[in-house]
Design a protein around this motif. Structure first.
Motif, PDB file in Angstrom:
ATOM      1  N   TRP A   6      43.546  10.345  -4.197  1.00  0.00           N
ATOM      2  CA  TRP A   6      44.900   9.559  -4.302  1.00  0.00           C
ATOM      3  C   TRP A   6      44.330   8.947  -5.641  1.00  0.00           C
ATOM      4  O   TRP A   6      45.745   8.774  -6.897  1.00  0.00           O
ATOM      5  CB  TRP A   6      45.353   9.481  -3.539  1.00  0.00           C
ATOM      6  CG  TRP A   6      45.409  10.299  -1.952  1.00  0.00           C
ATOM      7  CD1 TRP A   6      44.671  10.777  -1.684  1.00  0.00           C
ATOM      8  CD2 TRP A   6      47.175   9.908  -2.285  1.00  0.00           C
ATOM      9  NE1 TRP A   6      45.660  11.756  -0.904  1.00  0.00           N
ATOM     10  CE2 TRP A   6      47.170  11.405  -0.988  1.00  0.00           C
ATOM     11  CE3 TRP A   6      48.323  10.425  -2.478  1.00  0.00           C
ATOM     12  CZ2 TRP A   6      47.882  12.336  -0.744  1.00  0.00           C
ATOM     13  CZ3 TRP A   6      49.275  10.486  -1.721  1.00  0.00           C
ATOM     14  CH2 TRP A   6      49.448  11.662  -1.039  1.00  0.00           C
ATOM     15  N   ALA A   9      44.677  10.232  -9.085  1.00  0.00           N
ATOM     16  CA  ALA A   9      45.409  11.236  -9.327  1.00  0.00           C
ATOM     17  C   ALA A   9      46.594  10.923  -9.717  1.00  0.00           C
ATOM     18  O   ALA A   9      47.440  10.878 -10.734  1.00  0.00           O
ATOM     19  CB  ALA A   9      45.238  12.364  -8.084  1.00  0.00           C
ATOM     20  N   PHE A 137      54.737  14.197 -14.529  1.00  0.00           N
ATOM     21  CA  PHE A 137      52.849  14.183 -13.544  1.00  0.00           C
ATOM     22  C   PHE A 137      52.634  13.605 -12.921  1.00  0.00           C
ATOM     23  O   PHE A 137      51.590  13.664 -11.336  1.00  0.00           O
ATOM     24  CB  PHE A 137      52.611  13.729 -14.799  1.00  0.00           C
ATOM     25  CG  PHE A 137      50.608  14.271 -14.396  1.00  0.00           C
ATOM     26  CD1 PHE A 137      49.872  15.973 -14.779  1.00  0.00           C
ATOM     27  CD2 PHE A 137      49.708  13.497 -14.647  1.00  0.00           C
ATOM     28  CE1 PHE A 137      49.290  16.198 -14.500  1.00  0.00           C
ATOM     29  CE2 PHE A 137      48.101  13.547 -14.302  1.00  0.00           C
ATOM     30  CZ  PHE A 137      47.486  14.925 -14.493  1.00  0.00           C
ATOM     31  N   TYR A 138      52.795  12.681 -12.376  1.00  0.00           N
ATOM     32  CA  TYR A 138      52.642  11.408 -11.467  1.00  0.00           C
ATOM     33  C   TYR A 138      53.721  11.954 -10.080  1.00  0.00           C
ATOM     34  O   TYR A 138      52.501  12.662  -8.968  1.00  0.00           O
ATOM     35  CB  TYR A 138      52.693   9.887 -11.160  1.00  0.00           C
ATOM     36  CG  TYR A 138      52.814   9.414 -10.210  1.00  0.00           C
ATOM     37  CD1 TYR A 138      51.253   8.966  -9.946  1.00  0.00           C
ATOM     38  CD2 TYR A 138      53.582   8.803  -9.298  1.00  0.00           C
ATOM     39  CE1 TYR A 138      51.207   7.814  -8.632  1.00  0.00           C
ATOM     40  CE2 TYR A 138      53.944   7.699  -8.204  1.00  0.00           C
ATOM     41  CZ  TYR A 138      51.818   7.349  -7.867  1.00  0.00           C
ATOM     42  OH  TYR A 138      52.296   6.225  -6.553  1.00  0.00           O
ATOM     43  N   GLN A 140      54.444  15.020  -9.420  1.00  0.00           N
ATOM     44  CA  GLN A 140      53.984  16.066  -9.170  1.00  0.00           C
ATOM     45  C   GLN A 140      52.440  16.383  -8.131  1.00  0.00           C
ATOM     46  O   GLN A 140      52.428  17.304  -7.898  1.00  0.00           O
ATOM     47  CB  GLN A 140      53.742  17.059 -10.181  1.00  0.00           C
ATOM     48  CG  GLN A 140      53.373  18.648 -10.354  1.00  0.00           C
ATOM     49  CD  GLN A 140      51.813  18.387 -10.796  1.00  0.00           C
ATOM     50  OE1 GLN A 140      51.036  18.386 -11.795  1.00  0.00           O
ATOM     51  NE2 GLN A 140      50.791  19.336 -10.246  1.00  0.00           N
ATOM     52  N   ARG A 141      51.510  15.683  -8.821  1.00  0.00           N
ATOM     53  CA  ARG A 141      50.251  15.375  -8.641  1.00  0.00           C
ATOM     54  C   ARG A 141      50.641  14.355  -6.942  1.00  0.00           C
ATOM     55  O   ARG A 141      49.547  15.313  -5.933  1.00  0.00           O
ATOM     56  CB  ARG A 141      49.131  14.163  -9.483  1.00  0.00           C
ATOM     57  CG  ARG A 141      48.752  15.030 -10.525  1.00  0.00           C
ATOM     58  CD  ARG A 141      48.107  16.567 -10.828  1.00  0.00           C
ATOM     59  NE  ARG A 141      46.956  15.490  -9.792  1.00  0.00           N
ATOM     60  CZ  ARG A 141      45.690  15.353 -10.688  1.00  0.00           C
ATOM     61  NH1 ARG A 141      45.491  15.338 -12.082  1.00  0.00           N
ATOM     62  NH2 ARG A 141      44.698  15.588 -10.274  1.00  0.00           N
ATOM     63  N   GLN A 144      51.449  17.192  -4.740  1.00  0.00           N
ATOM     64  CA  GLN A 144      50.450  18.125  -4.787  1.00  0.00           C
ATOM     65  C   GLN A 144      49.082  17.976  -3.538  1.00  0.00           C
ATOM     66  O   GLN A 144      48.910  18.574  -2.612  1.00  0.00           O
ATOM     67  CB  GLN A 144      49.890  18.457  -5.840  1.00  0.00           C
ATOM     68  CG  GLN A 144      48.549  19.704  -6.039  1.00  0.00           C
ATOM     69  CD  GLN A 144      47.518  19.947  -7.517  1.00  0.00           C
ATOM     70  OE1 GLN A 144      47.405  18.493  -7.921  1.00  0.00           O
ATOM     71  NE2 GLN A 144      47.020  20.762  -7.035  1.00  0.00           N
TER      72      GLN A 144
END
Length: 182
Positions: A6, A9, A137-138, A140-141, A144
Motif C-alpha cells: 500500500w 502504491a 493517480f493516488y 485510483q491506486r 484498486q
C-alpha cells in the motif's frame, strides 16, 4: 495486500511517513532502549489514533477531505508498523521485542479492518477525480488496492477475508521474528 505494498502504491517515502506521524499529533519515535511497557504504550497510542481516524472516515456523509483523511490514516498505520518492526528487530530486551511483535500483529489487524471497510471505499469512490495528476493517480491506486483486498465481497466473505488476512499478518510477523533466531 500488505502495508508495504500500500505504501509503495501510494508512492510513500520513509521521511514523508515519519513527518506525517509527527503531524498526526503523535510524539516522535521512541529512542534509546524502550521497555516492553513503553513499546506497548506507544502501540496503544498509535492504534487509538488509527481507530479514531478510521471511525471518522467511516462516518456517514460526504467529505471533501476524505482523501486527506484516508492519507492521514494510512500514514499512521504505516508509521506504527514501521516502528513496531524496528523495535522487534533491534531491541535487546526479549520482552520489548515480544511487545513489538504483538504490536505488529495488532497493527496488521487494524490495517485489514481499513482495507476491507466498505464505508471508506465507498466514500473514496464517490470523490470526484482530483485535478492534479498525482492525487488522481493516488486515488485510483488506492481504490484498486481496496478492490484487490476484497472490499467488493459480500459481508460474510469480507469477514472470512479479514480472518484470513489477520492470520496471514500473524504468521508473517512470527516468521520474520524467527529469522534471526535461526
Amino acid at each position: 495486500m500488505g502495508m508495504v505494498r500500500w505504501a509503495l502504491a501510494a508512492g510513500a517515502s520513509l521521511s514523508v511517513l515519519a513527518s506525517s506521524v509527527v503531524a498526526q499529533g503523535l510524539p516522535p519515535i521512541l529512542t534509546g532502549a524502550p521497555t516492553a511497557a513503553a513499546v506497548s504504550a506507544r502501540c496503544t497510542e498509535m492504534l487509538t489514533r488509527s481507530a479514531a481516524l478510521r471511525k471518522a472516515l467511516e462516518a456517514p456523509g460526504k467529505s471533501a477531505s476524505a482523501l486527506q483523511q484516508f492519507d492521514d490514516l494510512l500514514n499512521v498505520l504505516i508509521g506504527a508498523s514501521g516502528e513496531a518492526t524496528l523495535y522487534r528487530e533491534v531491541l535487546v530486551d526479549d520482552a520489548a521485542r515480544t511487545a513489538a511483535q504483538d504490536c505488529e500483529v495488532k497493527v496488521g489487524t487494524e490495517f485489514n479492518a481499513v482495507t476491507l471497510s466498505r464505508p471508506i471505499y465507498e466514500k473514496l469512490k464517490a470523490l470526484p477525480t482530483p485535478a492534479d495528476k498525482a492525487s488522481a493517480f493516488y486515488l485510483q491506486r488506492m481504490l484498486q488496492a481496496f478492490e484487490l483486498s476484497g472490499v467488493a465481497l459480500d459481508a460474510d466473505k469480507r469477514v472470512e477475508a479479514r480472518r484470513l488476512a489477520d492470520r496471514i499478518s500473524e504468521l508473517t510477523t512470527t516468521f520474520q521474528a524467527n529469522i534471526p533466531k535461526g
